[in-house]
Design a protein around this motif. Structure first.
Motif, PDB file in Angstrom:
ATOM      1  N   ARG A 145       0.830  -1.201   0.000  1.00  0.00           N
ATOM      2  CA  ARG A 145       0.000   0.000   0.000  1.00  0.00           C
ATOM      3  C   ARG A 145       0.866   1.253   0.000  1.00  0.00           C
ATOM      4  NH1 ARG A 145      -4.491  -2.493  -1.649  1.00  0.00           N
ATOM      5  NH2 ARG A 145      -5.164  -4.100  -0.192  1.00  0.00           N
TER       6      ARG A 145
ATOM      7  N   VAL B  17       0.965   4.331  -2.757  1.00  0.00           N
ATOM      8  CA  VAL B  17       0.792   5.743  -2.391  1.00  0.00           C
ATOM      9  C   VAL B  17       1.966   6.572  -2.888  1.00  0.00           C
ATOM     10  CG1 VAL B  17       0.670   7.349  -0.445  1.00  0.00           C
ATOM     11  CG2 VAL B  17      -0.638   5.219  -0.385  1.00  0.00           C
TER      12      VAL B  17
ATOM     13  N   LYS C  85      -6.991  12.957  -0.935  1.00  0.00           N
ATOM     14  CA  LYS C  85      -6.992  11.721  -0.157  1.00  0.00           C
ATOM     15  C   LYS C  85      -7.840  10.644  -0.827  1.00  0.00           C
ATOM     16  CE  LYS C  85      -6.304  13.927   4.353  1.00  0.00           C
ATOM     17  NZ  LYS C  85      -6.878  14.149   5.702  1.00  0.00           N
TER      18      LYS C  85
ATOM     19  N   ILE D  32      -6.570   6.887  -1.897  1.00  0.00           N
ATOM     20  CA  ILE D  32      -7.217   5.667  -1.388  1.00  0.00           C
ATOM     21  C   ILE D  32      -7.723   4.811  -2.536  1.00  0.00           C
ATOM     22  CG2 ILE D  32      -9.202   4.828  -0.075  1.00  0.00           C
ATOM     23  CD1 ILE D  32      -8.837   7.204   1.797  1.00  0.00           C
TER      24      ILE D  32
ATOM     25  N   GLU E 217      -9.694   7.218   6.446  1.00  0.00           N
ATOM     26  CA  GLU E 217      -8.501   8.048   6.303  1.00  0.00           C
ATOM     27  C   GLU E 217      -7.404   7.635   7.277  1.00  0.00           C
ATOM     28  OE1 GLU E 217      -9.479  12.137   6.552  1.00  0.00           O
ATOM     29  OE2 GLU E 217     -10.775  12.133   4.783  1.00  0.00           O
TER      30      GLU E 217
ATOM     31  N   LEU F 196      -4.865   5.482   5.498  1.00  0.00           N
ATOM     32  CA  LEU F 196      -3.980   6.296   4.657  1.00  0.00           C
ATOM     33  C   LEU F 196      -2.966   7.026   5.514  1.00  0.00           C
ATOM     34  CD1 LEU F 196      -3.106   7.633   2.040  1.00  0.00           C
ATOM     35  CD2 LEU F 196      -4.978   9.263   2.314  1.00  0.00           C
TER      36      LEU F 196
ATOM     37  N   SER G 145      -0.177   4.716   6.459  1.00  0.00           N
ATOM     38  CA  SER G 145       0.740   4.457   5.341  1.00  0.00           C
ATOM     39  C   SER G 145       1.678   5.643   5.124  1.00  0.00           C
ATOM     40  CB  SER G 145      -0.062   4.177   4.065  1.00  0.00           C
ATOM     41  OG  SER G 145      -0.793   2.980   4.181  1.00  0.00           O
TER      42      SER G 145
END
Length: 252
Positions: free
Chosen positions: A23, A27, A41, A45, A56, A59, A62
Motif C-alpha cells: 500500500r 501511495v 486523499k 485511497i 482516512e 492512509l 501508510s
C-alpha cells in the motif's frame, strides 16, 4: 537522492535500503507521478486500495510508515507534506523511480527456440492457458459474487455498517478561538502549544499528528492560502514555537 524500485517496493540510497509495504508503494508511486501537485486523499485511497472500503486512518498510517522509512535513509525532513482537509503532496525531487527494464519476449524466444522444430506463438500459448483455466476463473468469480451478496444481506438484516469499525479512529475538530485544530481523538496537545495558538490567532486550519518518534504540524491560512508544514521530534519544541509565530505574524 533516494531511489524507489517499484517492482521490489524498496527505497535505497548509496549506503542502505528500506523495504516498504504494498500500500505504501502504491501511495508513493502516485505522489511521485503528480509531484509537486497536491493529490486528494480520496484519489490516493482509490489508487492504493481500489474498491476496498478504508478510512482516512489507514492512509495516515501508510503516510507515517513512508516518512519513517525516508528518515531511516537520511532525509533531514519529510518531503511528503500534509495539506489539511485535502490530501498530500511531494515537495521536491529527492525521490526517483528506479524500475528495471522488462525483458523483451522476442529476445527470450530467439535465445531458447529450436529452429529445427515448429514454433508456438505467444498468442497461441496465452489462448491455451486461458482455455485451461477458464472454468476455474468462472467458478471463482461466481463464489466471490455469492459471498458479497451474502455479506450485504447480513449487514442489512443486523444493521451492521463498515463505519462502525472506523468511527473510533475518525478525526476530530476543536476550535481555539479562530483556529480549527484537526487531530485524532487520542492526540495530546501540550499546554505550551495550546497557549501559543491562543496568543497568536488567525483564520487558520491546523492539522496535528504525532507518534512515539516524531510529530507533524501543518497550518494553512484560509485568507491567503499560505501553508507551512513542520516535522520535528519531541525534543525540539523551540522549532515549532519559532516557525508558527513567524508564519502567523506574516499573515497579520
Amino acid at each position: 537522492m533516494i531511489l524507489f524500485n517499484t517492482l521490489s517496493n524498496k527505497l535505497s540510497n548509496r549506503n542502505k535500503s528500506a523495504k516498504i509495504g504494498y500500500r505504501e508503494a502504491q501511495v508513493l508511486e502516485l505522489l511521485i507521478q503528480h509531484s509537486p501537485n497536491v493529490v486528494k486523499k480520496c484519489d490516493i485511497i482509490q489508487h492504493a486500495w481500489g474498491n476496498q472500503y478504508v478510512g482516512e486512518t489507514s492512509l495516515a498510517k501508510s503516510i507515517s510508515s513512508l516518512r519513517h522509512a525516508l528518515l531511516k535513509l537520511g532525509a533531514n525532513e519529510s518531503p511528503i507534506v500534509t495539506v489539511p482537509k485535502v490530501g498530500y503532496r511531494l515537495i521536491n525531487d529527492c525521490i526517483a523511480c528506479d524500475t528495471p527494464k522488462p525483458i523483451q519476449i522476442e529476445t527470450v524466444q530467439k535465445a531458447f527456440v529450436d529452429t529445427s522444430t515448429p514454433t508456438v506463438t505467444v498468442n497461441s500459448q496465452h489462448n491455451t492457458i486461458f482455455h485451461h483455466y477458464r472454468f476455474s476463473i468462472c467458478y471463482l468469480s461466481a463464489f466471490i459474487l455469492l459471498f458479497s451478496a451474502s455479506l450485504l444481506a447480513f449487514s442489512k438484516s443486523y444493521g451492521w455498517h463498515w463505519e462502525n469499525i472506523n468511527s473510533k479512529h475518525s478525526l476530530t475538530i476543536r476550535k481555539i478561538d479562530m483556529i480549527d485544530v484537526i487531530s485524532t481523538p487520542d492526540t495530546y496537545l501540550s499546554p505550551e502549544l495550546l497557549a501559543l495558538l491562543s496568543e497568536h490567532q488567525c483564520h487558520c486550519v491546523l492539522y496535528f499528528e504525532q507518534n512515539d518518534q516524531y510529530a507533524e504540524l501543518s497550518v494553512m491560512d484560509r485568507n491567503s492560502r499560505r501553508s507551512i508544514n513542520i516535522f520535528y521530534t519531541q525534543g525540539q519544541p523551540h522549532i515549532v514555537s519559532s516557525q508558527i509565530i513567524s508564519f502567523l505574524e506574516e499573515g497579520q
